[in-house]
Design a protein around this motif. Structure first.
Motif, PDB file in Angstrom:
ATOM      1  N   LEU A  76      13.053   5.514   5.856  1.00  0.00           N
ATOM      2  CA  LEU A  76      12.086   4.875   6.751  1.00  0.00           C
ATOM      3  C   LEU A  76      10.948   5.846   7.056  1.00  0.00           C
ATOM      4  N   VAL A  77       9.757   5.481   6.623  1.00  0.00           N
ATOM      5  CA  VAL A  77       8.618   6.383   6.760  1.00  0.00           C
ATOM      6  C   VAL A  77       8.369   6.741   8.225  1.00  0.00           C
ATOM      7  N   ALA A  78       8.344   5.729   9.100  1.00  0.00           N
ATOM      8  CA  ALA A  78       8.023   6.003  10.512  1.00  0.00           C
ATOM      9  C   ALA A  78       9.088   6.896  11.145  1.00  0.00           C
ATOM     10  N   PRO A 192      10.895  -9.191   3.686  1.00  0.00           N
ATOM     11  CA  PRO A 192      11.923  -9.731   4.594  1.00  0.00           C
ATOM     12  C   PRO A 192      11.374 -10.116   5.962  1.00  0.00           C
ATOM     13  N   LEU A 193      10.413  -9.343   6.471  1.00  0.00           N
ATOM     14  CA  LEU A 193       9.858  -9.675   7.794  1.00  0.00           C
ATOM     15  C   LEU A 193       9.008 -10.946   7.737  1.00  0.00           C
ATOM     16  N   ALA A 194       8.275 -11.128   6.646  1.00  0.00           N
ATOM     17  CA  ALA A 194       7.473 -12.355   6.515  1.00  0.00           C
ATOM     18  C   ALA A 194       8.396 -13.571   6.381  1.00  0.00           C
ATOM     19  N   ARG A 280      -3.801  -0.616  12.051  1.00  0.00           N
ATOM     20  CA  ARG A 280      -3.250   0.016  10.851  1.00  0.00           C
ATOM     21  C   ARG A 280      -1.971   0.777  11.196  1.00  0.00           C
ATOM     22  N   ARG A 281      -1.009   0.764  10.283  1.00  0.00           N
ATOM     23  CA  ARG A 281       0.219   1.543  10.490  1.00  0.00           C
ATOM     24  C   ARG A 281      -0.042   2.966   9.973  1.00  0.00           C
ATOM     25  N   PRO A 282       0.223   3.992  10.793  1.00  0.00           N
ATOM     26  CA  PRO A 282      -0.092   5.358  10.349  1.00  0.00           C
ATOM     27  C   PRO A 282       0.585   5.680   9.020  1.00  0.00           C
ATOM     28  N   VAL A 287      -4.112   1.281  -1.187  1.00  0.00           N
ATOM     29  CA  VAL A 287      -3.663   0.680  -2.453  1.00  0.00           C
ATOM     30  C   VAL A 287      -2.636   1.588  -3.104  1.00  0.00           C
ATOM     31  N   LEU A 288      -1.482   1.029  -3.476  1.00  0.00           N
ATOM     32  CA  LEU A 288      -0.483   1.769  -4.260  1.00  0.00           C
ATOM     33  C   LEU A 288      -0.086   0.908  -5.448  1.00  0.00           C
ATOM     34  N   VAL A 289      -0.620   1.248  -6.592  1.00  0.00           N
ATOM     35  CA  VAL A 289      -0.283   0.507  -7.813  1.00  0.00           C
ATOM     36  C   VAL A 289       0.054   1.529  -8.893  1.00  0.00           C
TER      37      VAL A 289
HETATM   38  N1  UFG Z   1       3.163  -4.536   6.412  1.00  0.00           N
HETATM   39  C1  UFG Z   1       2.611  -5.366   7.357  1.00  0.00           C
HETATM   40  N2  UFG Z   1       3.415  -5.874   8.328  1.00  0.00           N
HETATM   41  C2  UFG Z   1       4.742  -5.580   8.400  1.00  0.00           C
HETATM   42  C3  UFG Z   1       5.317  -4.733   7.421  1.00  0.00           C
HETATM   43  C4  UFG Z   1       4.491  -4.217   6.440  1.00  0.00           C
HETATM   44  O1  UFG Z   1       1.398  -5.624   7.348  1.00  0.00           O
HETATM   45  O2  UFG Z   1       5.408  -6.049   9.329  1.00  0.00           O
HETATM   46  C5  UFG Z   1       2.305  -3.982   5.373  1.00  0.00           C
HETATM   47  C6  UFG Z   1       2.268  -2.463   5.400  1.00  0.00           C
HETATM   48  O3  UFG Z   1       1.271  -2.020   6.268  1.00  0.00           O
HETATM   49  C7  UFG Z   1       1.999  -2.153   3.946  1.00  0.00           C
HETATM   50  C8  UFG Z   1       2.649  -3.296   3.182  1.00  0.00           C
HETATM   51  O4  UFG Z   1       2.847  -4.322   4.124  1.00  0.00           O
HETATM   52  O5  UFG Z   1       0.637  -2.178   3.719  1.00  0.00           O
HETATM   53  C9  UFG Z   1       3.978  -2.939   2.573  1.00  0.00           C
HETATM   54  O6  UFG Z   1       4.779  -2.339   3.581  1.00  0.00           O
HETATM   55  P1  UFG Z   1       6.344  -2.047   3.381  1.00  0.00           P
HETATM   56  O7  UFG Z   1       6.832  -1.427   4.644  1.00  0.00           O
HETATM   57  O8  UFG Z   1       7.025  -3.276   2.899  1.00  0.00           O
HETATM   58  O9  UFG Z   1       6.376  -1.003   2.187  1.00  0.00           O
HETATM   59  P2  UFG Z   1       5.616   0.395   2.050  1.00  0.00           P
HETATM   60  O10 UFG Z   1       4.544   0.181   1.040  1.00  0.00           O
HETATM   61  O11 UFG Z   1       5.212   0.988   3.329  1.00  0.00           O
HETATM   62  O12 UFG Z   1       6.811   1.321   1.594  1.00  0.00           O
HETATM   63  C10 UFG Z   1       7.413   1.267   0.342  1.00  0.00           C
HETATM   64  C11 UFG Z   1       8.852   1.712   0.448  1.00  0.00           C
HETATM   65  C12 UFG Z   1       8.916   3.122   0.979  1.00  0.00           C
HETATM   66  C13 UFG Z   1       8.101   4.011   0.130  1.00  0.00           C
HETATM   67  C14 UFG Z   1       6.712   3.454  -0.080  1.00  0.00           C
HETATM   68  C15 UFG Z   1       6.002   4.217  -1.110  1.00  0.00           C
HETATM   69  O13 UFG Z   1       9.530   0.850   1.300  1.00  0.00           O
HETATM   70  O14 UFG Z   1      10.244   3.566   0.976  1.00  0.00           O
HETATM   71  O15 UFG Z   1       6.760   2.110  -0.512  1.00  0.00           O
HETATM   72  O16 UFG Z   1       4.731   4.468  -0.680  1.00  0.00           O
HETATM   73  F1  UFG Z   1       7.967   5.218   0.707  1.00  0.00           F
END
Ligand code: UFG
Length: 324
Positions: A76-78, A192-194, A280-282, A287-289
């Motif tokens: 979990l990043v946070a 899953p949250l959506a 924005r989430r810290p 973009v991650l592709v």
């Molecule tokens: N997002 C929302 N609302 C939410 C949850 C997520 O807008 O309630 C957004 C996030 O800001 C992000 C995108 O949806 O832009 C994807 O978020 P996730 O949490 O689903 O996935 P992440 O891209 O943050 O993380 C994933 C893996 C991590 C890994 C990362 C690599 O879950 O383990 O990719 O960068 F570190």
């Protein structure tokens, strides 16, 4: 082969265990159940409840494993920002003791779950394996530290290792009569949250930022179906060469925005998805592709479940089963 899977009671580890069993391998799952579920371990695998420090004893008592697939980790990043020490202990110290155990037990192969988080905010997209590694959070830093540890272990002691750097894993699979999918006590992932928001039982989905430099202003991610991801692990196992550490990105090379995901969830469920705008989430890169060229060219991985709707539909089937 006779294989040990750490974290095999978790989402990805359990799906890969199912694939390994289907391919005829003998599998022992080691998991401390800190985040995994014993009932996710596919039938046919042996289950040992232990943490990574217990693997040394297990390998000493039962020699002859041909390889280890190492999924057990905090992710979990946070949480990693708030409690970095948990990530250094579980991911780095834990993997160091696993490497000690592999060396002592003369286990020749390792496949490791690394992450796109090692790259941080990319300069160029799609991201190749040669991109600079500048993680923006302790989670990504811990995965990078482990990649570096594994590289030196391979060079010095002959381990054959493959690191797979996952992008955004999604979907669920049918396995031995049931569904395996994402089931986290603390859910932070978008799909899953959506889906939960669409059921009306969860909170509205917070959309973290609409002012990113992307076509619709929301973040763009590379989603890969967990079934395709699992197949890559079997290819990686066959590609491990003594003394080499190979690194592959694992994504489809296609980007979908947060709003694309919301739309896919609406289509699949046939229900509205309540959303709220949030800051924005810290630590979230815009973009991650992945560039998936290397894994395709070198070990022949070709994903075949690349449609976002299909990934969301499988996740939905899994979620409806577990929330009943
Ligand atoms: N997002 C929302 N609302 C939410 C949850 C997520 O807008 O309630 C957004 C996030 O800001 C992000 C995108 O949806 O832009 C994807 O978020 P996730 O949490 O689903 O996935 P992440 O891209 O943050 O993380 C994933 C893996 C991590 C890994 C990362 C690599 O879950 O383990 O990719 O960068 F570190």
């Amino acid at each position: 082969m006779r294989l040990l899977v750490t974290g095999g009671a978790g989402y990805i580890g359990s799906v890969v265990t199912g694939h390994l069993l289907d391919a005829g391998h003998r599998v022992t799952v080691v998991d401390d159940l800190s985040t995994g579920h014993a009932d996710a371990v596919p039938a046919g695998a042996e289950f040992v409840r232990a943490d990574l420090r217990g693997v040394g004893r297990l390998l000493a008592e039962r020699p002859g494993f041909d390889g280890v697939l190492h999924f057990a980790a905090r992710s979990l990043v946070a949480e990693s920002v708030a409690h970095p020490e948990r990530y250094w202990h579980a991911n780095v110290v834990g993997t160091l003791s696993l490497l000690d155990a592999l060396r002592a037990g003369a286990v020749p192969r390792l496949v490791f779950s690394s992450s796109a988080a090692v790259y941080g905010d990319p300069e160029e997209v799609p991201i190749a394996e040669s991109a600079p590694t500048r993680p923006t959070n302790p989670y990504g830093a811990s995965k990078l530290a482990v990649d570096l540890m594994i590289g030196s272990e391979a060079r010095a002691h002959g381990l054959g290792a493959v690191s797979l750097r996952y992008f955004n894993v999604a979907g669920a699979v049918r396995c031995r009569g049931g569904w395996l999918g994402e089931r986290h006590a603390t859910e932070t992932h978008l799909i899953p949250l959506a889906l939960r928001a669409a059921t009306g039982r969860g909170d509205p989905l917070p959309v973290y930022g609409r002012d990113y430099p992307t076509p619709d202003g929301t973040c763009v991610r590379d989603f890969v179906h967990v079934d395709d991801l699992a197949r890559a692990h079997l290819l990686a196992l066959g590609a491990a060469e003594p003394g080499e550490h190979r690194i592959f990105n694992l994504g489809n090379g296609a980007g979908f925005s947060v709003l694309d995901v919301v739309e896919a969830v609406r289509t699949v469920t046939g229900r509205p998805v309540p959303v709220t705008d949030a800051a924005r989430r810290p630590g979230d890169p815009a973009v991650l592709v992945a560039s998936a060229e290397r894994i395709r060219d070198q070990i022949g991985w070709i994903p075949d479940r690349t449609g976002l709707d299909e990934m969301v539909a499988d996740a939905w089937r899994f979620q409806t089963q577990w929330s009943r």
